[in-house]
Design an enzyme around this catalytic site. Sequence first.
Site, PDB file in Angstrom:
ATOM      1  N   ASP A   1      -6.578   0.798  -0.136  1.00 59.56           N
ATOM      2  CA  ASP A   1      -6.912   1.144   1.246  1.00 59.56           C
ATOM      3  C   ASP A   1      -8.397   0.842   1.482  1.00 59.56           C
ATOM      4  OD1 ASP A   1      -8.332   3.103  -0.025  1.00 59.56           O
ATOM      5  OD2 ASP A   1      -7.270   4.788   0.872  1.00 59.56           O
TER       6      ASP A   1
ATOM      7  N   LYS B   1       0.834  -1.205   0.000  1.00 57.71           N
ATOM      8  CA  LYS B   1       0.000   0.000   0.000  1.00 57.71           C
ATOM      9  C   LYS B   1       0.877   1.267   0.000  1.00 57.71           C
ATOM     10  CE  LYS B   1      -2.841   1.807   3.300  1.00 57.71           C
ATOM     11  NZ  LYS B   1      -3.730   1.735   4.436  1.00 57.71           N
TER      12      LYS B   1
END
Length: 217
Positions: A143, A125
């Site tokens: 996310d 991420k």
Amino acid sequence: MKLTKKQEKMRAVADRLAAVYPDAACALKWDDDPWKLLIMGCLSAQCTDARVNLTAKELFSLYPTPGDMADADLAELEAILRPCGLFRTKAKNAKESSRMLVETFDGRLPDNMEELLTLPGVGRKVANLCLGDVYHTGSFVTDTHCIRICGRLGFYPESEKNPAKIERLLDPLLPRAEQSDFCHRIVNFGRDTCQARAPKCDICPLADLCEHRKKNS
Ligand code: SF4
């Protein structure tokens, strides 16, 4: 090349979001300094962007360069990062990744996933966030907003929550150069329209494309 149905749909979603949110800026205020984006991305785990922005101001005024942070006193760093939660781990990782940046990467943020993942505390991420905003080569930042909304839109089953799998499913649907802006926009959209608990489907610009809406209306 002819687009698949899912690519066509993603094209429509991306274009509509771009019309609603022409400014696709990252919610983290990283002052055009890739190292700061890296540190702030790591701090944002289980913490709000607003809190990270606030904490980062103090953090970077005391430690303005990776070298300064590498030499920081760990207890002092922990005290500053306490409001962000998980502060012991975050302080250790910030110090160590700053050291690695100086010693292993000549002070430059790596421009590829493999090297970014060698930095402590950096997962896909954060790596995609950095690759996207700094080098424009990052894939989807999966996310909580991206996972929830793309599931509701029907790009994969809503029950799917695995970030790495979702990144693989979404990646072929939009050119890489657009994925980072898409994710910044989806964060804004998730905050003001497609919230987790009470999505505002009646005023949603994506309502006609949404599987969740179809199922629940
Ligand atoms: S229609 Fe509702 S659930 Fe679907 S994207 Fe819009 S706000 Fe979210």
